[in-house]
Design an enzyme around this catalytic site. Structure first.
Site, short mmCIF file in Angstrom:
data_model
loop_
_atom_site.label_atom_id
_atom_site.label_comp_id
_atom_site.label_asym_id
_atom_site.label_seq_id
_atom_site.Cartn_x
_atom_site.Cartn_y
_atom_site.Cartn_z
N GLY A 214 -20.51 7.74 15.11
CA GLY A 214 -20.69 9.17 15.37
C GLY A 214 -20.98 9.89 14.07
N LEU A 215 -20.80 11.19 14.06
CA LEU A 215 -21.11 11.94 12.84
C LEU A 215 -20.32 11.40 11.66
CD1 LEU A 215 -21.37 15.59 14.14
CD2 LEU A 215 -23.19 14.07 13.38
N GLU B 190 -12.84 12.92 14.16
CA GLU B 190 -11.83 13.32 15.15
C GLU B 190 -10.67 12.31 15.21
OE1 GLU B 190 -13.54 14.56 18.90
OE2 GLU B 190 -11.56 14.77 19.83
N ARG C 229 -9.57 30.31 22.76
CA ARG C 229 -9.67 29.30 23.82
C ARG C 229 -8.35 29.05 24.55
NH1 ARG C 229 -13.39 24.57 20.90
NH2 ARG C 229 -15.29 25.80 20.98
N GLY D 91 -17.38 2.77 14.28
CA GLY D 91 -17.84 4.05 14.80
C GLY D 91 -19.12 4.49 14.13
C1 LIG Z 1 -19.16 18.54 25.23
C2 LIG Z 1 -18.71 18.70 23.80
C3 LIG Z 1 -19.28 19.68 23.00
C4 LIG Z 1 -18.88 19.85 21.68
N1 LIG Z 1 -19.46 20.82 20.93
C5 LIG Z 1 -19.08 20.98 19.63
C6 LIG Z 1 -19.71 21.96 18.81
O1 LIG Z 1 -20.60 22.69 19.24
N2 LIG Z 1 -19.31 22.06 17.53
C7 LIG Z 1 -18.34 21.26 17.00
O2 LIG Z 1 -18.06 21.39 15.83
N3 LIG Z 1 -17.75 20.30 17.75
C8 LIG Z 1 -18.09 20.14 19.06
N4 LIG Z 1 -17.47 19.17 19.81
C9 LIG Z 1 -16.54 18.22 19.17
C10 LIG Z 1 -17.30 17.15 18.39
O3 LIG Z 1 -18.46 16.80 19.10
C11 LIG Z 1 -16.51 15.87 18.16
O4 LIG Z 1 -15.23 16.18 17.70
C12 LIG Z 1 -17.17 15.00 17.08
O5 LIG Z 1 -18.52 14.80 17.40
C13 LIG Z 1 -16.48 13.67 16.91
O6 LIG Z 1 -17.22 12.88 16.02
P1 LIG Z 1 -16.68 11.49 15.46
O7 LIG Z 1 -17.70 10.96 14.54
O8 LIG Z 1 -15.31 11.67 14.93
O9 LIG Z 1 -16.53 10.54 16.75
P2 LIG Z 1 -17.52 10.16 17.95
O10 LIG Z 1 -18.80 10.87 17.90
O11 LIG Z 1 -16.69 10.24 19.17
O12 LIG Z 1 -17.89 8.65 17.67
C14 LIG Z 1 -17.00 7.59 17.90
C15 LIG Z 1 -17.69 6.31 17.53
O13 LIG Z 1 -16.73 5.28 17.47
C16 LIG Z 1 -17.14 4.18 18.22
N5 LIG Z 1 -15.92 3.53 18.71
C17 LIG Z 1 -14.81 4.11 19.23
N6 LIG Z 1 -13.89 3.19 19.51
C18 LIG Z 1 -14.42 2.00 19.15
C19 LIG Z 1 -13.95 0.66 19.20
N7 LIG Z 1 -12.73 0.36 19.64
N8 LIG Z 1 -14.77 -0.31 18.76
C20 LIG Z 1 -16.02 -0.02 18.30
N9 LIG Z 1 -16.50 1.23 18.22
C21 LIG Z 1 -15.71 2.21 18.65
C22 LIG Z 1 -18.06 4.72 19.27
O14 LIG Z 1 -18.95 3.72 19.71
C23 LIG Z 1 -18.76 5.84 18.51
O15 LIG Z 1 -19.83 5.29 17.79
C24 LIG Z 1 -17.86 19.02 21.15
C25 LIG Z 1 -17.29 18.03 21.95
C26 LIG Z 1 -17.68 17.90 23.27
C27 LIG Z 1 -16.98 16.89 24.12
#
Ligand SMILES: Cc1cc2nc3c(=O)[nH]c(=O)nc-3n(C[C@H](O)[C@H](O)[C@H](O)COP(=O)(O)OP(=O)(O)OC[C@H]3O[C@@H](n4cnc5c(N)ncnc54)[C@H](O)[C@@H]3O)c2cc1C
Ligand code: SF4
Ligand code: FES
Lengths: 243, 654
Positions: free
Chosen positions: B60-61, B443, B348, B58
């Site tokens: 993401g953030l 997440e 919400r 992953g």
């Molecule tokens: C439209 C929208 C608006 C939002 N606005 C806000 C906001 O204003 N403020 C706030 O705090 N939160 C907000 N959220 C929530 C927040 O954006 C997410 O909870 C957060 O960004 C998740 O980050 P993460 O790094 O956990 O995962 P993600 O950003 O989902 O990244 C997942 C990563 O894992 C990788 N991955 C997944 N499965 C696999 C696999 N099997 N093999 C290889 N790679 C894989 C993907 O390629 C990606 O790089 C919002 C969400 C949405 C949908």
């Protein structure tokens, strides 16, 4: 509405490709362009054909994944991303050409999917501020004038889609590179690496096989995020200063 | 003990295992726990770090921040994402902002208040120690991001601007217009790119993790598929970090990016990681309603619109007049009527349920009656069109682009949609799962939001985990775990690779007459109806019966064209669906067993006399951590929640 689609089909990177004609029916105005292709793909699968491969993820115009040349224009007739283009901009009976980004630096992987990893390497060459985790001073230690912050933001909006390259007759990546240079070089935090950044990024751009800039301006016309040609002017000035 | 919750061919029941005794949170004053943990952590000698490999799945953030930071510390990082570039992770789409207890406004904010708001907002189903640490670390995140060049909104004096968000009384949300997630992610991506260029991170883009390798009880690697060539690869390491995001797409229609999926966490669950509170999902009240059966995803409209928009539906069911032709006296501003003190600004979950209720009464508007009006006419009359445009112009444009309706002239139509998942892999205070050496961040874990997440807190948690929490705890794990050589021909490693290959082959072999998407839509609709905004024992039992039937049909009728040795997006979808079916079942079981309402989980049997969610702390004051059982029903392990600092109260917004 009923449409005729002429889509570039190419089974793999080294295989030859060609435009293939398909008919789709039952398309409504509220559908997005990608939803229209979803419908085509569902039909293709049931017929035992391979669905058309294309990149997409957010479908909100922010991730930069979607990338199609539609009727000769990157992202199609509206100034937005392919995923945010809706079918109300087309009419019943239209014939629509759909092709991948065309550029030597973006080789086709399959159908409409291209390899844009060259962009990542340009960023890796200098599109960052060196600030290892834990080393940062308080966020208010250095105020940033609002105008600089706003302008930096407007250039940081680039989504890395590559439409600028696809639109450019030379396949130049100047607009993309310039957007990042303007974003970082305008901020006080970016000042220490200002010169090395622009030099390394331009060198990376050249070595990735992107073409030179001849100021045709097609890039800015195609950019879904409104990055303007002034960015390229700034890049050129920064580059001259850095030599 | 065996408990009967349903009678069907799927899960018959679940069993109860030992409660979770130790969450590894240090004791002592809550303010000092994180310092203590860090002080007690063992360190790996910097000279030895290059010899230790960490897999991060992953970008993401959470994953982007972790990969960059671990590489800066000297570890060898091998990182994965399924997109073509790490910059496109789903985090890029976050709009509103990120919370931090900076108290730059001097408006009474503090670490303690952010801690309090988050525990209360989570409806008392989160672990106090973790939430307090999150609030502490929040302060450093903003510093880190500013140093990286994240262009947050600023005031004329050059200092950072903040806004208030989602029912809290202080202004602690930092933002970059409506693109905060994008800007924060680009910051992390750029830091990661620097480490990739320096050779400290080996990046595999367009590569999807299909399974987890566990050897001698420890997470030691993954099996992944190169999505371009279709080749299965085995990657081995000293520890594995999952930063793979949430599972909202199990519902098919959600605000998540189309390719977000649950495969990584679900496969880890099947290999021994407990899955906590799968039924805790968040529904966002202000999304653009679906316009037809072709709908492929739902688009969020920022919650901030509820500050000035008024929500209403016609008083009479079946009223099909256009909104502007419905006179004032025949409109029902139902939130203002039901919740006079909070009005349109209720949390919400409450706003979402109320919208569903009026639509269920036949008073919904737009296609299929699945929508309510969000009306700016009063705001425009009061503030003028210019002020409204300044506040919400970009959102109005986006709405108009999608619907072709002008919100300055006619009210917007909105409807709730699945947005976020609070549940996820169970982790201890160190963010380690129940498999030693497997960590889950962002997440993907269940850690900090309890039964309901507050706005702008997911970005905070993802970056807290990735930049500041995981690096020291992972360091401690590696320091205490001797390096043991492992090669891909180890029988346990080979077995995982073979299993992954067999599954893909089985999917390709069905050769039936239904597409992966058609099954996904059907599963999603079932879940939305029975495990969505309102859940009942009868409905959940129905879903638990239906899911195994649908799964059986999937294995009979699925059609995946092409082969496994090429870019094959249908195969990717089908493979993710296999895991969604199982996850959906566990979500329903969890929702059925939790016979209380709390946060985003509303059981119709558990309401207060005025129809609000009724929590039952005596019976359900725990996190439900489910253990996978290959030969029988899932096993429930309870983590009892102790509230020493924030006293549980029943929420009231009337
Ligand atoms: C439209 C929208 C608006 C939002 N606005 C806000 C906001 O204003 N403020 C706030 O705090 N939160 C907000 N959220 C929530 C927040 O954006 C997410 O909870 C957060 O960004 C998740 O980050 P993460 O790094 O956990 O995962 P993600 O950003 O989902 O990244 C997942 C990563 O894992 C990788 N991955 C997944 N499965 C696999 C696999 N099997 N093999 C290889 N790679 C894989 C993907 O390629 C990606 O790089 C919002 C969400 C949405 C949908
Ligand atoms: S400059 Fe514009 S067109 Fe080019 S990559 Fe960035 S957003 Fe796309
Ligand atoms: S799919 Fe993300 S910008 Fe189009």
């Amino acid at each position: 509405m009923n449409l005729t689609l002429r889509i570039w089909r190419q089974p793999g990177p080294d295989a030859p490709g060609e435009m293939t004609v398909y008919q789709v029916g039952g398309i409504t105005e509220d559908m997005s362009f990608l939803e229209m292709l979803d419908i085509l793909n569902e039909e293709l699968i049931l017929r035992g054909d391979q669905p058309v491969a294309f990149d997409h993820d957010c479908r909100e115009g922010i991730c930069g994944a979607c990338s199609m040349v539609i009727n000769g224009r990157p992202h199609g007739p509206e100034r937005t991303t392919t995923c945010q283009l809706h079918m109300r901009h087309f009419t019943d009976g239209d014939t629509i050409d759909v092709e991948p980004w065309r550029s030597a630096a973006f080789p086709v992987i399959k159908d409409l999917v291209v390899d844009r990893s060259a962009f990542d390497r340009i960023i890796g060459a200098g599109g960052y501020i060196t600030a290892p985790t834990g080393s940062a001073p308080d966020a208010h230690a250095v105020p940033v004038p609002k105008e600089a912050a706003d302008r930096a933001f407007e250039h940081a909006e680039c989504i890395g889609c590559g439409a600028c390259v696809a639109a450019c007759p030379n396949g130049s990546a100047m607009l993309f590179t310039a957007a990042k240079v303007v974003h970082l070089n305008l901020l006080p935090q970016g000042a220490p690496e200002r010169r090395s950044r622009v030099r390394s990024m331009v060198a990376a751009m050249d070595s990735e096989g992107f073409g030179g800039c001849t100021n045709t301006g097609e890039c800015a016309t195609a950019c879904p995020k409104g990055i303007g040609l002034d960015a390229i002017g700034t890049l050129n000035r920064e580059f001259l200063r850095a030599r | 003990m065996s408990i009967q919750v349903s009678s069907n061919q799927g899960y018959e029941h679940y069993t109860v295992g030992a409660p979770i005794a130790d969450t590894k949170a240090p004791d002592g004053p809550i303010e000092e726990r994180w310092d203590r943990r860090r002080f007690e952590a063992k360190l790996v000698n910097p000279a030895n770090r290059r010899g230790r490999t960490v897999i991060v799945v992953g970008t993401g953030l959470a994953g982007g921040a972790a990969g960059a930071t671990l590489a800066e510390q000297g570890y060898r990082v091998v990182q994965f994402c399924f997109q073509d570039s790490p910059r496109r992770a789903h985090s890029i789409a976050a709009q509103g902002g990120i919370n931090a207890a900076k108290n730059y406004r001097n408006d009474g904010d503090s670490i303690r208040r952010l801690f309090y708001d988050t525990v209360k907002g989570g409806d008392f189903r989160a672990r106090e120690s973790n939430v307090h640490r999150l609030a502490q670390v929040s302060v450093e995140i903003i510093d880190q991001c500013v140093a990286q060049g994240v262009p947050f909104a600023r005031e004329y004096g050059g200092l950072l601007d903040t806004r208030s968000f989602g029912g809290v009384q202080v202004s602690r949300t930092f933002y970059a217009r409506g693109q905060t997630g994008q800007q924060l992610l680009l910051g992390a991506y750029q830091a990661l790119s620097r480490q990739i260029a320096a050779g400290n991170v080996e990046l595999h883009a367009r590569t999807e993790m299909l399974d987890l390798v566990v050897v001698d009880g420890r997470a030691r690697g993954i099996v992944a598929r190169d999505l371009v060539t279709g080749k299965l690869e085995t990657h081995l390491a000293d520890a594995v970090v999952l930063a793979t995001g949430g599972y909202g797409n199990v519902f098919y229609l959600s605000t998540n990016a189309k390719n977000s999926n649950a495969t990584a966490i679900w496969r880890a669950h099947r290999r021994g990681a407990y899955f906590a509170n799968p039924c805790f999902t968040q529904i966002h009240p202000t999304c653009i309603p679906r316009s037809g059966d072709h709908q492929s995803k739902l688009t969020l409209m920022s919650e901030s619109l509820r500050n000035d928009g008024r929500i209403w539906v016609p008083k009479a069911a079946g009223d099909t007049r256009p909104p502007n032709a419905i006179p004032e006296a025949e409109r029902d501003y139902y939130l203002e009527r039901m919740y006079p003190s909070f009005g349109n600004l209720v949390p919400r979950d409450i706003a979402s349920r109320a919208a569903k209720a009026v639509c269920d009464e036949g008073r919904g508007v737009g296609p299929g009656g699945q929508g309510v009006y969000l009306d700016f006419a009063d705001a425009i009359a009061r503030l003028g069109r210019d002020t409204v445009a300044e506040r919400y112009g970009n959102l109005f444009d986006m709405y108009q682009r999608i619907t072709a309706e002008d919100p300055y002239q006619v009210p917007m139509r909105i409807y709730p949609a699945i947005h976020y998942t609070m549940g996820g892999l169970w982790v201890d205070y160190d963010l380690q799962t129940t498999i030693p050496g497997l960590f889950a961040i962002g997440e993907a874990n269940f850690s900090d939001h309890g039964a309901n997440r507050l706005g702008a807190s997911a970005l905070m948690q993802g970056l807290a985990d990735g930049y500041f929490v995981l690096p020291p705890t992972l360091n401690d794990y590696l320091a205490r775990t001797p390096a043991v050589p492992l090669t891909p021909d180890h029988p346990e490693v080979e077995a995982v690779a073979t299993e992954a290959a067999d599954r893909l082959a089985a999917l390709l072999a069905v050769n039936g007459d239904r597409t992966p998407d058609s099954f996904h839509r059907e599963l999603g609709e079932l879940l939305w109806d029975e495990c969505g905004m309102a859940r009942s024992a009868a409905g959940l039992r129905k879903a638990l019966e239906r899911i195994p039937e649908l799964r059986a049909e999937f294995w009979r009728r699925l059609k995946v064209p092409g082969t496994g040795e090429e870019l094959n997006q249908s195969l990717e979808k089908a493979n993710r669906l296999v895991d969604y079916f199982e996850l959906a079942e566990l979500m329903c079981l969890d929702a059925l067993h939790r016979a209380e309402s709390c946060g985003g989980h509303f059981r119709v049997e558990s309401q207060t006399p005025d129809g609000e969610a009724a929590r039952r702390d005596e019976e359900f004051g725990y996190s439900a951590a489910w253990e996978f059982n290959p030969s029988g029903p899932p096993v429930l392990h309870r983590e009892e929640l102790v509230f020493d600092h924030v006293h549980p109260t029943q929420r009231s917004y009337a």
